[in-house]
Design a protein around this motif. Structure first.
Motif, mmCIF file in Angstrom:
data_model
loop_
_atom_site.group_PDB
_atom_site.id
_atom_site.type_symbol
_atom_site.label_atom_id
_atom_site.label_comp_id
_atom_site.label_asym_id
_atom_site.label_seq_id
_atom_site.Cartn_x
_atom_site.Cartn_y
_atom_site.Cartn_z
ATOM 1 N N LYS A 14 -16.341 -3.446 11.202
ATOM 2 C CA LYS A 14 -16.450 -3.793 12.619
ATOM 3 C C LYS A 14 -15.295 -3.186 13.421
ATOM 4 N N ARG A 18 -15.749 -0.679 16.516
ATOM 5 C CA ARG A 18 -15.170 -1.009 17.820
ATOM 6 C C ARG A 18 -14.240 0.113 18.293
ATOM 7 N N MET A 41 -23.003 -0.173 11.568
ATOM 8 C CA MET A 41 -23.682 -1.445 11.816
ATOM 9 C C MET A 41 -24.641 -1.793 10.678
ATOM 10 N N ALA A 44 -22.457 -2.980 7.916
ATOM 11 C CA ALA A 44 -21.952 -4.314 8.261
ATOM 12 C C ALA A 44 -23.018 -5.374 8.003
ATOM 13 N N GLU A 48 -22.784 -8.491 5.515
ATOM 14 C CA GLU A 48 -23.019 -9.848 6.021
ATOM 15 C C GLU A 48 -24.069 -10.568 5.174
ATOM 16 N N ARG A 294 -28.659 -4.708 18.259
ATOM 17 C CA ARG A 294 -27.353 -4.066 18.151
ATOM 18 C C ARG A 294 -27.434 -2.551 17.885
ATOM 19 N N PRO A 307 -18.982 -4.841 18.506
ATOM 20 C CA PRO A 307 -18.643 -5.716 17.379
ATOM 21 C C PRO A 307 -17.219 -6.246 17.500
ATOM 22 N N SER A 308 -17.021 -7.455 17.015
ATOM 23 C CA SER A 308 -15.688 -8.037 16.987
ATOM 24 C C SER A 308 -15.288 -8.216 15.532
ATOM 25 N N TYR A 309 -14.026 -8.424 15.308
ATOM 26 C CA TYR A 309 -13.554 -8.670 13.946
ATOM 27 C C TYR A 309 -12.421 -9.674 14.012
ATOM 28 N N ASP A 319 -19.245 -11.384 18.591
ATOM 29 C CA ASP A 319 -19.594 -10.046 19.043
ATOM 30 C C ASP A 319 -20.069 -10.153 20.493
#
Length: 400
Positions: A14, A18, A41, A44, A48, A294, A307-309, A319
């Motif tokens: 992520k 970003r 993505m 990711a 996940e 996304r 995206p955030s982390y 996100d």
């Protein structure tokens, strides 16, 4: 690979995605850059899913073996009501001393005592109810009101989006414009945990925090069913769910039974009245929808998903989609014909009502004791409804 290593891998993916967005700024993206972002993505999402699978396995193992049973903190002061509740959980009815029985009866309502249950004090009920937000997105986003009982309740609502002031001439009288109030039902419904069985050995182990153990099992089950009802409840024999109470802000074009387009998301955002365009707006949808949105790009080929982390894995950061935070709620409908799969707006306009009448039953008959177990069952009363349909809108897929 351990779950911690997987989380670190997810954070790295992520962060790279970003950085790719931030480094490009407002410049138009090339196909290679778009492909790189999509690859990140996709990876990711795979990580996940792997984290979710490992976590589910760990949760199931903990559920079966009670490996997550917490130890009691030494020297911790215990409220008398909680001490009486602990005795009720730990000890067989025929092994309670007269003093312990009196303490239980004094601190817990005996309206159901003849059947082995007690309506617990608010201090006990709150330990169960307050933690329910950990098991559902709706409680994390919604507002909440607490009542002492579960009697039917109509909650006031008002719509001021069309109200406007006036210019008044000198010495002229101001016009009347009374605020029009309406009501929405905020009745409670009885949610059950199903019977949770606990080995006698754990109840007899004084080092185990049995209150946390039993409450944890009960609230997981009640939390999940409540989140589903607060999301999709029909309002008939169950709460009014968000997707049922909210009005539709955008309907997909013909053929979009499983998809959503960039323009649809923009139109959904703009369907919210400007009076509500303040801090606190956000998205809510399931992981199934996340897989779709996304990868959407704007007209310059730039990803609309940011995206955030979690730096240091200490803080949970959402996100962002089109600049607004995303709350994942897997009880939101999956993409399908006529499904309302996306919600956008101020989700604090949804009100959850908790009645502090939490009843807990203990079962120690032969059906359980022959297996070396004691059963516990909780009933909790709660309801929910959307107070202002102007503050939250949904995206509905096309019928065909």
């Amino acid at each position: 690979m351990s779950i911690q290593n997987l989380r670190e891998r997810l954070g790295a993916l992520k962060k790279e995605a970003r950085n790719l967005i931030e480094n490009k700024g407002s410049a138009t993206w090339t196909k290679e850059e778009q492909g790189k972002f999509d690859e990140l993505m996709d990876e990711a999402e795979r990580v996940e899913n792997q984290i979710e699978a490992v976590q589910r396995l760990m949760d199931n193992e903990a559920e079966d073996s009670f490996r997550d049973a917490k130890k009691k903190e030494r020297g911790e002061k215990v409220d008398p009501a909680m001490a009486a509740f602990e005795n009720y959980l730990r000890k067989m009815g025929n092994r309670l001393t007269p003093q312990e029985l009196e303490a239980i009866r004094n601190t817990m309502s005996t309206t159901t005592g003849s059947e082995g249950g007690y309506t617990v004090q608010p201090i006990v009920a709150s330990t169960l109810i307050e933690a329910l937000k950990d098991f559902g997105a709706m409680r994390r986003q919604a507002s909440r009101v607490v009542t002492t009982n579960g009697s039917d309740l109509s909650y006031p609502s008002t719509d001021g989006t069309s109200e406007e002031g006036e210019i008044v001439a000198q010495n002229a009288s101001a016009a009347d414009a009374d605020v029009a109030f309406g009501t929405v039902p905020l009745n409670t419904f009885k949610f059950g945990s199903k019977v949770v069985t606990v080995p006698i050995e754990l109840l007899q182990d004084s080092n185990i925090d049995v209150v946390a153990l039993v409450n944890g099992r009960l609230r997981e089950r009640i939390g999940r069913i409540q989140n589903r009802m607060f999301t999709t409840g029909t309002g008939t024999g169950q709460p009014y769910g968000l997707t049922v109470a909210a009005s539709v802000g955008k309907i997909g074009a013909t053929g979009q039974t499983l998809t959503v387009a960039y323009d649809d998301l923009v139109d959904l955002q703009d369907s919210i009245d400007p009076a509500y365009q303040v801090d606190g707006l956000g998205w809510m949808f399931s992981q199934a929808v996340r897989r779709v949105v996304r990868k959407i790009k704007d007209t310059a080929g730039r990803p609309i998903w940011t995206p955030s982390y979690d730096e240091g894995m200490a803080v949970r950061r959402p996100d962002f989609l089109l600049g607004q935070p995303v709350e994942i709620n897997n009880h939101m409908p999956a993409p399908a014909a006529n499904a309302k799969s996306i919600s956008y707006g101020d989700h604090s306009k949804y009100m959850i009502r908790d009645a502090m009448e939490v009843t807990i039953f203990r079962f120690e008959d032969s059906a359980y004791l022959k297996k070396g177990q004691v059963g516990f069952l909780a009933w909790a009363r709660a309801g929910g409804n959307l107070l202002d349909t102007n503050g939250t809108k949904t995206y509905q897929h096309s019928a065909t």
